[in-house]
Design an enzyme around this catalytic site. Structure first.
Site, mmCIF file in Angstrom:
data_model
loop_
_atom_site.group_PDB
_atom_site.id
_atom_site.type_symbol
_atom_site.label_atom_id
_atom_site.label_comp_id
_atom_site.label_asym_id
_atom_site.label_seq_id
_atom_site.Cartn_x
_atom_site.Cartn_y
_atom_site.Cartn_z
ATOM 1 N N SER A 136 33.636 -35.017 -13.818
ATOM 2 C CA SER A 136 34.594 -35.904 -14.051
ATOM 3 C C SER A 136 35.106 -35.954 -15.458
ATOM 4 O O SER A 136 34.298 -36.072 -16.424
ATOM 5 C CB SER A 136 34.021 -37.251 -13.681
ATOM 6 O OG SER A 136 34.619 -38.230 -13.895
ATOM 7 N N THR A 244 49.190 -43.425 -5.483
ATOM 8 C CA THR A 244 49.405 -44.903 -5.216
ATOM 9 C C THR A 244 50.973 -45.122 -4.466
ATOM 10 O O THR A 244 51.944 -44.480 -4.819
ATOM 11 C CB THR A 244 48.981 -45.860 -6.208
ATOM 12 O OG1 THR A 244 48.941 -47.191 -5.824
ATOM 13 C CG2 THR A 244 50.178 -45.534 -7.421
ATOM 14 N N LYS A 247 52.656 -48.432 -7.589
ATOM 15 C CA LYS A 247 53.149 -48.520 -9.014
ATOM 16 C C LYS A 247 54.651 -47.962 -8.896
ATOM 17 O O LYS A 247 55.265 -48.740 -8.483
ATOM 18 C CB LYS A 247 52.432 -47.469 -9.615
ATOM 19 C CG LYS A 247 50.804 -48.392 -10.003
ATOM 20 C CD LYS A 247 49.787 -47.521 -11.018
ATOM 21 C CE LYS A 247 48.705 -48.693 -10.807
ATOM 22 N NZ LYS A 247 47.222 -47.947 -11.208
ATOM 23 N N THR A 276 38.200 -51.041 8.010
ATOM 24 C CA THR A 276 39.037 -52.060 7.256
ATOM 25 C C THR A 276 40.443 -52.099 7.980
ATOM 26 O O THR A 276 40.902 -51.230 8.522
ATOM 27 C CB THR A 276 39.134 -51.788 5.643
ATOM 28 O OG1 THR A 276 39.808 -52.690 5.078
ATOM 29 C CG2 THR A 276 40.058 -50.360 5.424
ATOM 30 N N THR A 277 41.052 -53.241 8.136
ATOM 31 C CA THR A 277 42.327 -53.556 8.657
ATOM 32 C C THR A 277 43.569 -52.497 8.087
ATOM 33 O O THR A 277 43.536 -52.440 6.784
ATOM 34 C CB THR A 277 42.648 -54.750 8.513
ATOM 35 O OG1 THR A 277 41.702 -55.372 9.311
ATOM 36 C CG2 THR A 277 44.006 -55.069 9.176
HETATM 37 C C1 LIG Z 1 45.946 -48.057 -10.903
HETATM 38 C C2 LIG Z 1 45.131 -46.948 -10.646
HETATM 39 C C3 LIG Z 1 44.498 -46.658 -9.375
HETATM 40 C C4 LIG Z 1 44.367 -47.634 -8.320
HETATM 41 O O1 LIG Z 1 45.784 -47.675 -7.701
HETATM 42 P P1 LIG Z 1 45.911 -49.023 -6.813
HETATM 43 O O2 LIG Z 1 46.875 -48.503 -5.881
HETATM 44 O O3 LIG Z 1 46.516 -50.113 -8.050
HETATM 45 O O4 LIG Z 1 44.626 -49.380 -6.283
HETATM 46 C C5 LIG Z 1 43.961 -45.503 -9.400
HETATM 47 N N1 LIG Z 1 43.779 -44.581 -10.453
HETATM 48 C C6 LIG Z 1 44.428 -44.927 -11.485
HETATM 49 C C7 LIG Z 1 44.305 -44.178 -12.772
HETATM 50 C C8 LIG Z 1 45.035 -46.152 -11.761
HETATM 51 O O5 LIG Z 1 45.491 -46.383 -12.744
#
Ligand SMILES: *Cc1c(COP(=O)(O)O)cnc(C)c1O
Length: 404
Positions: A136, A244, A247, A276-277
């Site tokens: 990591s 994600t 964002k 989870t739902t």
């Molecule tokens: C925000 C973030 C996540 C989590 O994503 P979410 O959809 O907000 O839960 C994962 N990895 C990094 C590097 C992030 O900054």
């Protein structure tokens, strides 16, 4: 036992250090981004948001909100179950196909957030692959760290963005143990970008699987918004790409993409996927629309880049130190938690500028900062107002002009 006393003493300690978190209470106004109504007593009624992760304003894009509303009318509000028990909607499958296509992979798997996708995927891989070792990057996000911890796999930390250190650490491991190299493309606090090709060279040399978090890059980089790996033509060399929908895509949800077998494996064994739902189908439909839009439109990315460059130039002209980096994130280093909070409060109260102070443990102590994320919807006037306010505060607060 008085539990509240126990709770309060730890909260008081945070307050003393200046690390107590206070959330701004906002009301985003659709169509007005980056303006929002502010409910804090000592702030103006309307503020300009300067720290949103809705990097391109897609959360209020007409096509996205329309897809959301249409899907609610079609499918109702909730998914009605876990993915396993009645909750898999057609909209989820369409979104997964869209994500697999975005990254040029066979398959994709949707999670309730990016956090959960990292936690669940790394947790499952590390726990289920016998004798697995997870390597990591030392600055990996909390969601990856927690996933690795949860997996109970052996963990090796390598120096941030340092392929040579990774190479040494991989070489020291038994040849036949499964190795997973986990890292990010854009690191969101410093805005630096990983040397992905060099890291992949090292992974391939040692037969390690590569796991990249492109959370801050999807939608933002690459001709179709596939991330930094797309821009650099490297997606097909990466085993697992995580991202994600919350964002740049402006909605919510997380995902992984990769081979059919790997996604099926995680789907089958991951508690965080199964129990989870499922996300509301309307969320999936809106996210898919956002991805589709940013696959064929460069306009948002190009204008955002212009705004980022303009703010950097203006900060330079006014001698306000910010971290140089090749991404869209502009960290202005304050290096003191109390000052950082105070500046953020002044900006909000006196100038209607909202930027959250970034303090420990999000960043190491002594590297406290204000982190600005200009969007294509921040106007030149917004930027000039911000620069004016910072200049004014720098004068009043005697903050160093030395570059971080
Ligand atoms: C925000 C973030 C996540 C989590 O994503 P979410 O959809 O907000 O839960 C994962 N990895 C990094 C590097 C992030 O900054």
């Amino acid at each position: 036992m008085d539990f509240d006393v126990l709770f309060q003493s730890q909260i008081d300690a945070l307050k003393e250090e200046g690390n107590y978190r206070i959330f701004a209470e906002l009301e985003r106004k659709s169509g007005a981004f980056p303006k929002a109504k502010c409910h804090d007593d000592d702030a103006p009624d309307e503020v300009t948001v300067w720290c949103s992760n809705d990097y391109l304003g897609m959360g209020q894009h007409e096509s996205v909100t329309k897809a959301f509303k249409d899907a609610v009318d079609m499918y109702g509000a909730g998914a009605g179950g876990t993915r396993n028990i009645s909750g898999t909607n057609h909209a989820h499958k369409l979104l997964e196909a869209e994500l697999a296509d975005l990254h040029g992979k066979e398959s994709a798997l949707l999670f309730t957030s990016g956090y959960v996708s990292n936690w669940a995927a790394l947790g499952t891989l590390g726990a289920r692959l016998p004798d697995a070792v997870i390597l990591s990057d030392e600055l990996n996000h909390a969601s990856m760290i927690e996933g690795i911890r949860h997996s109970r796999a052996n963990k090796v930390i390598w120096r941030h963005n340092d392929p040579e250190d990774l190479d040494r650490k991989l070489a020291a491991l038994p040849a036949n143990s499964p190795k997973i190299v986990a890292f990010e493309s854009v690191y969101s606090m410093d805005g630096d970008i990983a040397p992905i090709a060099e890291i992949l060279d090292v992974c391939e040399k040692h037969g390690a699987m590569s796991y990249i978090d492109e959370v801050h890059a999807v939608g933002m980089y690459g001709p179709r918004g596939g991330g930094v790996a797309e821009r650099e033509g490297l997606m097909d060399r990466i085993t697992l790409i995580e991202g994600t929908l919350g964002k740049a895509y402006g909605v919510v949800g997380g995902y992984i993409t990769g081979s059919e077998a790997m996604c099926d494996f995680i789907r089958s064994f991951s508690s965080g996927f199964i129990f989870t739902t499922a996300l509301p189908p309307a969320v999936a439909a809106a996210a898919r629309t956002s991805i589709q839009h940013l696959k064929q439109s460069d306009q948002e990315r190009l204008l955002q880049r212009e705004r980022v460059a303009y703010l950097r130039k203006r900060l330079d002209q006014e001698g306000i130190p910010h971290l140089e980096n090749p991404s869209h994130i502009i960290p202005v280093m304050i290096k003191d938690p109390v000052k950082c909070r105070m500046l953020s409060d002044y900006l909000m109260q006196r100038y209607g500028i909202y930027v959250q102070p970034i303090n420990y443990p999000t960043v190491p102590k002594g590297t406290e900062r204000l982190r600005f994320t200009p969007s294509p919807l921040h106007s030149i006037e917004d930027i000039e107002h911000l620069v004016y306010a910072l200049k004014d505060l720098w004068k009043q607060c005697a903050i160093s002009h030395a570059v971080a």
